[in-house]
Structures are given as structure tokens and as C-alpha cells.
Design a protein around this motif. Structure first.
Motif, PDB file in Angstrom:
ATOM      1  N   GLN C  21       8.165 -11.492   7.839  1.00 12.86           N
ATOM      2  CA  GLN C  21       7.196 -10.519   7.333  1.00 12.86           C
ATOM      3  C   GLN C  21       6.238 -10.139   8.468  1.00 12.86           C
ATOM      4  N   GLN C  26       1.799  -8.808   5.692  1.00 11.79           N
ATOM      5  CA  GLN C  26       0.952  -9.962   5.356  1.00 11.79           C
ATOM      6  C   GLN C  26      -0.449  -9.512   4.955  1.00 11.79           C
ATOM      7  N   ASP C  29      -0.217  -8.059   1.464  1.00 12.69           N
ATOM      8  CA  ASP C  29      -0.099  -9.115   0.447  1.00 12.69           C
ATOM      9  C   ASP C  29      -1.438  -9.816   0.211  1.00 12.69           C
ATOM     10  N   THR C  30      -2.168 -10.051   1.302  1.00 17.18           N
ATOM     11  CA  THR C  30      -3.468 -10.733   1.189  1.00 17.18           C
ATOM     12  C   THR C  30      -4.456  -9.862   0.409  1.00 17.18           C
ATOM     13  N   LEU C  33      -3.599  -9.852  -3.228  1.00 17.14           N
ATOM     14  CA  LEU C  33      -4.053 -11.087  -3.905  1.00 17.14           C
ATOM     15  C   LEU C  33      -5.550 -11.039  -4.197  1.00 17.14           C
ATOM     16  N   LEU C  34      -6.306 -10.570  -3.188  1.00 15.41           N
ATOM     17  CA  LEU C  34      -7.763 -10.484  -3.361  1.00 15.41           C
ATOM     18  C   LEU C  34      -8.119  -9.506  -4.480  1.00 15.41           C
ATOM     19  N   MET C  36      -6.297  -8.710  -6.961  1.00 15.59           N
ATOM     20  CA  MET C  36      -5.925  -9.335  -8.235  1.00 15.59           C
ATOM     21  C   MET C  36      -6.998 -10.347  -8.687  1.00 15.59           C
ATOM     22  N   ILE C  37      -7.469 -11.158  -7.730  1.00 16.35           N
ATOM     23  CA  ILE C  37      -8.498 -12.162  -8.069  1.00 16.35           C
ATOM     24  C   ILE C  37      -9.762 -11.461  -8.578  1.00 16.35           C
TER      25      ILE C  37
END
Lengths: 63, 467, 135
Positions: C21, C26, C29-30, C33-34, C36-37
């Protein structure tokens, strides 16, 4: 400004210094070292093995 | 890729030789109680808000049974999958990658939310102390940020407090619980403790008792962390269950004494929403020395807990990245301090954001639910573990008695606790489930393609039955 | 996809070789994720959607008596620096424990469905892991 507000101000300054230190070191390490080296650890035993090897070498040196 | 495979295989025996097996039952006990003790200083009291004082006590004992089952079940699997990865590593070897990804996230969020809660309590403690000195309206944010920043910095540098230092801090906080009991002459009702006048009937009936299960989890959340010391224990079969079970007994006593003192001093309606219940109990008691002791106890237990949680959450995030479950960039180790520095830095703003909300009950609920999902996994995991490797097929460090009753009891009590959360915090339960479902979809359909397959299984076990 | 597999130690079987990747992937994706949180966890908290389900019912006149507080209770409230008016905020706030069959069934289906699907897909992935490991 009372004593507690002064403590609050010190906390802001202290936190800023600590975070700044981490951020500077963070970028310094990322730039200085090869990415493959930084990502080279393996599951579960890397740190402990390193430490144990060091202790073993010390024991052998003493013996 | 092949190199990594070879290294893993060759390093396995070295890992077993190299492990420092220095911990005995007392260390395991200290580790468990150290992680959990903050639960006797804050958070548990929300169970009083949900079920009344007596409802909280009843739920405290039932949840004690849940954790006894956790200790039994987890001791067997941890003593066999003796890896620093804890439950994440168990899930990887027994259930499969998607479950492991979820278990890793449970650990990250249970601990990050606990860290946020600890910082939030430190902030509120300072506000209350300022208020007592006549300075009302202090902003708690700088204290929240400073608490997280200094502990993150300590963890970043790898100079995090040793077990001994954490043990001293925890011991002070533990003794402080009994200072209140002795100062209030707890053995003579009516002198300072007024249970007869302050205790009421169950305000919500037996439904309230069930509802209180949600926050009664907080009396013990984290005791399962003892099992993560499996690799460093001298005699796993003896020390792990003994240390964990005695830790549980200690916490049951501490929880009961905590409940006894606070409910005898503070009306339950106030206690049920207090952020710093021990300090408030000391205020209601009126003795300035006891108040100071409770201030120190709350501060120390929060710091000890936050210190451990930053380390654990970052390590879980790091472990997942190293297996490529998350962007591999997070799997870096600091060359000088040998810490997962990128993961530590990444989780700081997350913890601060939740700490800033000031909504302790909801931040705690995220932590509790993440823990609860982990306990549900443990009960399912136990059945799969015994089925895939029946007794005698692999060497087990410890075999827990009465299987399958502890796993079944654990599963049933988890179901009751989900229902308890539905009562009053149903939307939060759904929000968290939405998060884990979205994360699972993301992992299975997108992220998993970056993960190596066979390399994930690192234990020297035979092929599991049924696969 | 053929190039994603390589022979496994001369046994003719193929091991899965994951793609590398890149930095952009990357970072994406990070950030994902953030987002989503913050959107799924923090936003509902700050908007008050996830707050405890409570109701406030105060008596018309607020006194210690109308709040149902005895002398000892009153004394303890006062030690905490509360007047009857202040204490009423705490005393008159109650949780609403209403069991609605539809919402309860929905919550149960979400939790059970989550575990069933996670274990099912984890099992499929696990089979791949075992096949490759024990070739």
C-alpha cells in the motif's frame, strides 16, 4: 488571575512544550531513519529479545 | 515475505527462552488491581444513578460473578496463547482475522476512552478543588490536556512508570479508600455514616437493578489485563489464576467498602451523577484531612490508570498495524526509546477530543461497551478453543474447571448487560455498534487484502480440528 | 491477481502475496478511520443524541419536604453546598426505562447480527490462514 488560573496557564504551556517536543522528535526520527528499519519489528518478541540478548551478553561478560 | 516467515519460525523458541519469567501471584495481583482501582474512585457511582444505592450493590456482586468467569476463561486461553498481544492474539489464532481486528479495536477503544475519562476526572477534580478554595468557574481543559500530554510524553520516551512505581501509587489510592472508612468509623453506623436515613427503596424497582449492571462493570473493568502478563509469569498455571482471582476478591472488598462509605455520606441522587464521588463523600464528611486524602487518592488512581491505558491502547493499535490490519505506517518503533511512537502520537488527539466533551458517563459507556464486546468474544472463543484443540492435543498452561459453565454464565451475563445498556443508553449502544459494523465492513472488503495470510498464525500448534 | 501468489516452499501451493500500500493509500485509510471515529462516536456525543434517557419532574413548590428529603438527607445536601433548589435538579431527574419491543428487537438484531457476521467472515478468512499455514 488567581492561583488555579495560573496553574491552568502553566498546564497549557507545559502541554504545548511536551507536544512540541514529541512532534519535533517524531519528524526528526521519520526523516533520519529508513522507513524499512523503523517498520522492521516482529510480533511479540522484538523488544524483549533485544533486552534479553543484552542481559545475556552482560552475564557472559561477567562470567 | 519469505524472510519474515523464516524469522518468525526461528524466533519462536528464542522468544520462549528470552522471556523473563519474573512475576509471581503478588505481581499479577498488583497489576490487575492497579489497572482497575480508578473504578472505585469514579464511574461506578453511575450504577447508583441507574438503580439506586441498593441496586448498585446487588449489580456490583452480579458483575463480580461475570468477572470471575472472565478470569477463569481468560486464564486458560492466555496461559496457552502466552503472547503480549493478549486477546487480539487469541482471536487471530482461534477465531480469525476479522474477529481479531474487532478485538484489537475493542482494546484500543476500551483503553482510549478510559484514558479520556481519567483525564476528564483530573480536570473536574481541579475545578472542585478550586471551588472549595473560593475560585468558582475554573476551566478544566488545561488540566485535561496536560494530564494526557505528560503521560503520552512519558510513554513516548519509554520512561513510563515501572510496575513498582505504579504499585506505590495504587497502594496509596487503595489505602485512601480505607482512610475514609476508618475516619467515618464505618463499624459504628450513625456516627458519620447514615445508611438508615439515606438509603431508600429501589427507585426503579428490579428493572433498575438490571439497568445498573451497565456501570457496575466499571467496578472491575480491566482486571482481564492481568492475563497479558502471561509471558512473564514464573508459574503460569499457579500465578495467573491465583493472582487474578485474589485481585477479584480484593476488588470486591474495595468496591463494597467504597459503596458503603459513599452511600452513608451522600444522598444517592447526587452520588449517581457525581464525577468525583470519593472527593464528594469527603466533602460531605467535612474533615479537611480526609478531603485531602481523597483528592490524592482520586488523582493517583487516575494517573496510574491513564498511564497504563496510553501504553495498552497504543500497543494494540501498533500490533494491528504491524500485521497490516491498519496502515503499516503505525507499526513503526522508535529507534531510541523502542516505543510505538506513531501510535502514541496518533491516539493523543482522539483521547483529548473525548476528554473535552466533559460527558463522563457517555465516555465511560463507550469504554464499558468495548470491554463488554470483548467479554462476549471470550465466551465464544472458549468454546472454539476447546473444540479446535481438545484437552490433550496441545500443552495448556492452565485448564479452568467446570467448562462450559463459566463460559455460558459469562455469555448470559453479557446479554443482561447489553440489555442494561439499552435501558437508558440505547442510542449510545447503537452508535458504538454502528462504528464496529462499519469498521468490520471496511476491514473485510478493503483492508484485508493488504494482510499476509499464513504469517498471522505464529503458535506452534497442530492444525485446528474442523479446518 | 496471478502475481499476488508465490510458490510456498516447493510444495507447489501458492502463498498469498499482499499488494504494497502506497503512502497515499495509507493516508486515505488513516483519514477514513479518523472520520469514522469522529462522525460515528464523537458527533452523536456532542449533539446530545446518545445522552442518558432522563426526564425532570419538579414539584410546584420546592422545599426539602416536597422533595421528600428527611433531616439527615437535608444536612448532607447542605454539606455539599446545595440548597433545596440546587438539589431538586438531582432529585427530580429520573431515568426512563421504557422497553419498546421494536427498538429492543432492533438492538438485539444489530448485536446478534454483528457477531454472527463477524464470526462467519472471520471463519472464512481463518480457513485461508490455516490452509496456507499448514500446507
Amino acid at each position: 488571575m488567581n492561583a488555579f488560573e495560573f496553574m491552568g496557564l502553566l498546564c497549557w504551556i507545559g502541554a504545548a512544550v511536551l507536544v512540541l517536543w514529541m512532534v519535533v522528535d517524531f519528524f526528526k526520527v521519520n526523516i533520519t531513519y529508513d522507513e524499512n528499519y523503523l517498520l522492521s519489528s516482529l510480533e511479540g518478541h522484538d523488544e524483549i529479545t533485544e533486552q534479553e540478548k543484552k542481559h545475556r551478553r552482560e552475564r557472559e561478560a561477567r562470567a | 515475505m519469505t524472510d519474515q516467515n523464516t524469522t518468525s519460525t526461528e524466533s519462536a523458541p528464542e522468544k520462549r527462552i528470552s522471556l523473563l519469567t519474573v512475576l509471581g501471584p503478588a505481581h499479577v495481583w498488583a497489576l490487575g488491581v492497579g489497572i482497575v482501582l480508578v473504578g472505585e474512585y469514579m464511574g461506578y457511582n453511575f450504577s447508583i444513578g441507574k438503580g439506586g444505592a441498593l441496586g448498585s450493590l446487588i449489580s456490583c456482586w452480579f458483575i463480580g460473578l461475570l468477572y470471575t468467569c472472565v478470569a477463569m476463561v481468560d486464564s486458560e486461553v492466555s496461559a496457552t496463547v502466552a503472547s503480549a498481544g493478549g486477546q487480539y492474539s487469541q482471536a487471530k489464532h482461534i477465531v480469525g482475522p476479522l474477529m481479531a481486528f474487532n478485538v484489537g479495536l475493542y482494546l484500543v477503544f476500551a483503553y482510549t476512552m478510559l484514558e479520556a475519562a481519567d483525564a476528564l476526572v483530573v480536570g473536574d477534580l481541579m475545578v472542585e478543588a478550586a471551588h472549595d478554595f473560593g475560585f468558582a468557574g475554573l476551566d478544566p481543559k488545561p488540566f485535561v490536556v496536560f494530564t494526557i500530554a505528560i503521560l503520552a510524553w512519558l510513554n513516548y520516551r519509554g520512561v513510563f512508570m515501572t510496575l513498582t512505581v505504579n504499585f506505590i501509587i495504587t497502594a496509596v489510592a487503595f489505602v485512601a479508600i480505607f482512610v475514609l472508612f476508618f475516619a467515618a468509623q464505618g463499624w459504628t453506623p450513625g456516627v458519620a455514616l447514615h445508611h438508615k436515613e439515606l438509603l431508600t427503596k429501589l427507585p426503579y424497582g428490579w428493572l433498575g437493578v438490571v439497568a445498573a449492571f451497565q456501570f457496575a462493570i466499571w467496578y472491575y473493568l480491566g482486571i482481564e489485563g492481568t492475563c497479558q502478563a502471561a509471558e512473564e509469569v514464573r508459574s503460569v498455571s499457579r500465578a495467573l489464576p491465583l493472582g487474578t482471582i485474589t485481585g477479584m476478591m480484593t476488588l470486591l472488598i474495595a468496591a463494597t467498602v467504597t459503596w458503603y462509605c459513599t452511600t452513608g455520606l451522600v444522598p444517592w441522587e447526587y452520588l449517581g451523577v457525581s464525577i468525583i464521588p470519593q472527593y464528594d463523600a469527603a466533602r460531605a464528611f467535612g474533615n479537611p484531612i480526609v478531603k485531602f486524602v481523597m483528592f490524592i487518592g482520586t488523582l493517583f488512581s487516575s494517573l496510574a490508570s491513564a498511564n497504563g491505558t496510553i501504553s495498552d491502547a497504543a500497543r494494540a493499535w501498533f500490533a494491528m498495524a504491524r500485521d497490516r490490519y491498519l496502515p503499516v505506517w503505525f507499526g513503526a518503533v522508535h529507534p531510541k526509546y523502542r516505543t510505538p511512537y506513531r501510535s502514541i502520537v496518533f491516539l493523543i488527539p482522539v483521547a483529548i477530543s473525548f476528554g473535552f466533551t466533559g460527558l463522563l458517563d457517555q465516555v465511560i459507556t463507550f469504554s464499558i461497551l468495548s470491554g463488554l464486546l470483548g467479554y462476549t468474544f471470550m465466551s465464544i472463543n472458549m468454546f472454539k478453543f476447546r473444540r479446535q484443540w481438545p484437552l490433550g492435543t496441545i500443552r495448556r498452561g492452565y485448564v479452568h474447571p467446570f467448562h462450559p459453565f463459566p463460559a455460558i454464565t459469562l455469555f448470559l451475563l453479557c446479554c443482561v448487560t447489553y440489555f442494561a445498556t439499552y435501558l437508558g443508553y440505547g442510542m449510545e449502544l447503537l452508535a458504538l455498534m454502528t462504528f464496529y459494523i462499519a469498521a468490520s465492513v471496511w476491514f473485510h472488503f478493503h483492508r484485508y487484502k493488504y494482510v499476509k495470510r499464513g504469517d498471522q498464525f505464529t503458535m506452534a500448534w497442530p492444525r485446528p480440528q474442523g479446518y | 491477481m496471478a502475481k499476488d501468489f508465490e510458490p510456498l516452499n516447493g510444495q507447489g501451493k501458492q502463498a498469498y502475496v499482499p499488494p504494497e500500500q502506497g503512502a497515499g493509500g495509507q493516508i486515505f485509510d488513516t483519514i477514513f478511520l479518523l472520520v469514522m471515529i469522529y462522525c460515528v462516536l464523537l458527533l452523536p456525543l456532542t449533539l446530545g443524541i446518545t445522552a442518558g434517557n432522563t426526564v425532570v419532574k419538579k414539584p410546584e413548590t420546592i422545599t426539602w419536604e416536597t422533595l421528600g428529603q428527611n433531616k439527615v438527607m437535608q444536612a448532607q445536601w447542605e454539606k455539599l453546598g446545595m440548597t433545596a433548589e440546587d438539589a431538586s435538579e438531582y432529585i427530580c431527574t429520573h431515568f426512563i426505562y421504557k422497553i419498546e419491543p421494536i427498538s429492543l428487537a432492533f438492538t438485539a438484531i444489530v448485536i446478534i447480527g454483528y457477531f454472527v457476521l463477524v464470526i462467519y467472515f472471520a471463519g472464512k478468512e481463518y480457513q485461508e490462514v490455516i490452509n496456507e499455514k499448514f500446507q
